[in-house]
Scaffold this active site. Structure first.
Site, PDB file in Angstrom:
ATOM      1  N   HIS A  92      73.615  35.497  -7.894  1.00 30.91           N
ATOM      2  CA  HIS A  92      72.471  34.975  -8.414  1.00 30.91           C
ATOM      3  C   HIS A  92      71.624  34.987  -7.626  1.00 30.91           C
ATOM      4  O   HIS A  92      71.250  34.460  -6.525  1.00 30.91           O
ATOM      5  CB  HIS A  92      72.546  34.172  -9.504  1.00 30.91           C
ATOM      6  CG  HIS A  92      73.253  33.671 -10.420  1.00 30.91           C
ATOM      7  ND1 HIS A  92      75.337  33.399  -9.837  1.00 30.91           N
ATOM      8  CD2 HIS A  92      73.992  33.952 -11.866  1.00 30.91           C
ATOM      9  CE1 HIS A  92      75.904  33.798 -10.868  1.00 30.91           C
ATOM     10  NE2 HIS A  92      75.004  33.850 -11.729  1.00 30.91           N
ATOM     11  N   ASP A 118      71.354  31.470  -6.209  1.00 30.13           N
ATOM     12  CA  ASP A 118      72.202  31.385  -5.379  1.00 30.13           C
ATOM     13  C   ASP A 118      71.964  31.774  -3.529  1.00 30.13           C
ATOM     14  O   ASP A 118      72.011  31.267  -2.798  1.00 30.13           O
ATOM     15  CB  ASP A 118      73.185  32.547  -4.982  1.00 30.13           C
ATOM     16  CG  ASP A 118      73.923  32.310  -6.400  1.00 30.13           C
ATOM     17  OD1 ASP A 118      73.951  31.262  -6.743  1.00 30.13           O
ATOM     18  OD2 ASP A 118      75.075  33.214  -7.251  1.00 30.13           O
TER      19      ASP A 118
HETATM   20  C1  XUL Z   1      80.262  31.706 -15.571  1.00 33.41           C
HETATM   21  C2  XUL Z   1      80.156  33.221 -15.186  1.00 33.41           C
HETATM   22  C3  XUL Z   1      78.802  33.507 -13.862  1.00 33.41           C
HETATM   23  C4  XUL Z   1      78.430  35.234 -14.476  1.00 33.41           C
HETATM   24  C5  XUL Z   1      76.918  35.433 -13.901  1.00 33.41           C
HETATM   25  O1  XUL Z   1      80.802  32.168 -16.675  1.00 33.41           O
HETATM   26  O2  XUL Z   1      80.686  34.153 -15.217  1.00 33.41           O
HETATM   27  O3  XUL Z   1      79.101  33.240 -13.011  1.00 33.41           O
HETATM   28  O4  XUL Z   1      79.923  36.298 -13.911  1.00 33.41           O
HETATM   29  O5  XUL Z   1      75.666  35.245 -14.657  1.00 33.41           O
END
Ligand code: XUL
Ligand code: CO
Length: 437
Positions: free
Chosen positions: A101, A104
């Site tokens: 993300h 992150d």
């Molecule tokens: C949350 C989840 C996230 C997604 C990406 O449950 O799985 O980490 O994978 O936003």
């Protein structure tokens, strides 16, 4: 190479007999099956968030896991240190891909422009590290759920200023993902849902989410991003209800907005479980609907009703999940993304390696078994036999789109078929499956 892990050279395949806990027992990256190496089949991906930003907080307690790059100080310098350790880990594990993300990898700035700049600075560092190591990007995504501005939703927020913010954030995250050669772009709607219908205009929120996705698809085409956008279904948590509830709901949403050709799904085991589905159900359905994209590989806990995101280690469970994927020809742009975290009591740096190594081994073992099952074809034959009646021309005709209910009724009146129930052979087939394990 940083001093973070106890080993600095890539983990080797030593075979099932090894006692070395930092060696692969089943994952032999170079072993070929059907002309493709296991590395190419499995497309292992290490996620940035659980591995490098998660510190063990849960609803009842704060951080337990200490990381040198998390805490007070120059946040961009710490983000660079984190990137060094992350690429060390990708290399040590021999993981061909990573995922992230925006938040992150780089700290949130005082403004969106500053946040975007921070992301770009780290992305430039990534580009050099990717070139040096050969590690690739499976997907990037935007975190539109952690900051308080998203508490009432991202694209589905009642406040249009938040919608606009999200459009700008996603545009930048897509740009960066594209620059880094990302093979997919993911959207998980963590706050796209509601806490209470008393204050929610559900119809309006769905329309906002639909338009947002259409614009993201248009933008993907505009910048020449070839991979799909992947929606990651999850029924609830953090919100009471999320609009991307499960694969079936997402498909309806994609069709309603005319984006089913450009958007696929990223299916996560623990999310399937929270929706009271099996992982294999979600996978089969996505394949049947033509929207299968990728997997977030992890496991939940039957006794704990929330998303525990544990490393997937249960081989027989994974065989059932991989079997339909193997039958369909394997991954295309997707892969196995370790959206999995070590437990909050797993404090040692090497615990990150143990989690990944064990799960990579379990996945490799499961993939090989699923391949044997598919190649053997016995199960497939049983399914085909169950539907064999549909091969007869007069039965095919019932589904040809021209035959009407009245035509069929006339046929039945003339020659009543008198259906004979047959055993489903479930236990027989369960025994058959156990023979492969
Ligand atoms: C949350 C989840 C996230 C997604 C990406 O449950 O799985 O980490 O994978 O936003
Ligand atoms: Co996930």
């Amino acid at each position: 190479m940083s001093q973070f892990f106890s080993i600095k050279t890539p983990v080797k395949f030593e075979g099932a007999g090894t006692a070395n806990p930092l060696a692969f027992r089943h994952y032999d990256a170079k072993k070929t099956i059907g002309g493709k190496s296991l590395a190419e089949h499995l497309r292992f991906t290490v996620c940035y968030w659980h591995s490098f930003t998660w510190t063990g907080s849960d609803p009842f307690g704060g951080p337990t896991i200490e990381r040198p790059w998390i805490g007070a100080g120059d946040q961009m310098a710490l983000a660079k240190q984190k990137a060094d350790v992350a690429f060390d880990m990708f290399t040590v594990l021999g993981a061909p891909y990573f995922s992230f993300h925006d938040r992150d990898i780089a700290p949130e700035g005082a403004t969106l422009a500053e946040s975007n700049k921070n992301v770009s600075v780290i992305a430039e560092i990534f580009a050099k590290k990717m070139q040096a190591t050969g590690v690739k990007l499976l997907w990037g995504t935007a975190n539109m759920f952690s900051h308080r501005r998203f508490m009432a939703g991202a694209a589905t927020n009642p406040d249009p200023d938040v919608f606009a913010w999200c459009a700008a954030q996603v545009k930048h995250a897509m740009d960066v993902t594209h620059q880094l050669g990302g093979e997919n772009y993911v959207m998980w709607g963590g706050r796209e849902g509601y806490e209470s219908l008393l204050n929610t205009d559900l119809k309006r929120e769905l329309a906002q989410a639909g338009r947002f996705l259409q614009m993201a698809v248009d933008y993907k085409h505009k910048i020449g991003f070839k991979g799909p956008i992947l929606i990651e279904p999850k029924p609830q948590e953090p919100t009471k209800h999320q609009y991307d509830y499960d694969v079936g709901n997402v498909y309806g949403f994609l069709k309603a907005n005319g984006v089913e050709k450009d958007v696929k799904v990223n299916i996560e085991q623990n999310h399937a479980m929270l929706a009271k589905h099996s992982f294999e159900h979600e996978i089969e359905l996505a394949l049947a609907l033509g929207i299968f994209g990728s997997l977030d590989i992890n496991r939940g806990d039957n006794q704990v009703g929330w998303d525990t995101d544990q490393f997937a280690m249960n081989v027989p469970e994974m065989v059932l999940a991989f079997y339909p994927i193997v039958k369909a020809g394997g991954f295309t742009t997707g892969g196995l993304n370790f959206d999995a975290k070590i437990r909050r009591q797993s404090l040692d740096a090497d615990d990150l390696l143990h989690g990944h190594i064990g799960s990579m081994d379990a996945c490799a073992r499961a993939w090989e078994i699923a391949t044997t099952m598919a190649a053997d074809g016995t199960l497939e034959k049983h399914v085909a036999a169950r539907y064999a009646g549909w091969d007869k021309p007069e039965n095919k005709q019932m589904l040809d789109g021209k035959t009407t209910l009245a035509d069929i009724a006339a046929r039945v009146a003339k020659n009543e078929p008198n259906p004979q129930p047959r055993s489903c052979k479930q236990e027989y087939l369960e025994n058959l499956i156990n023979r492969y394990m």
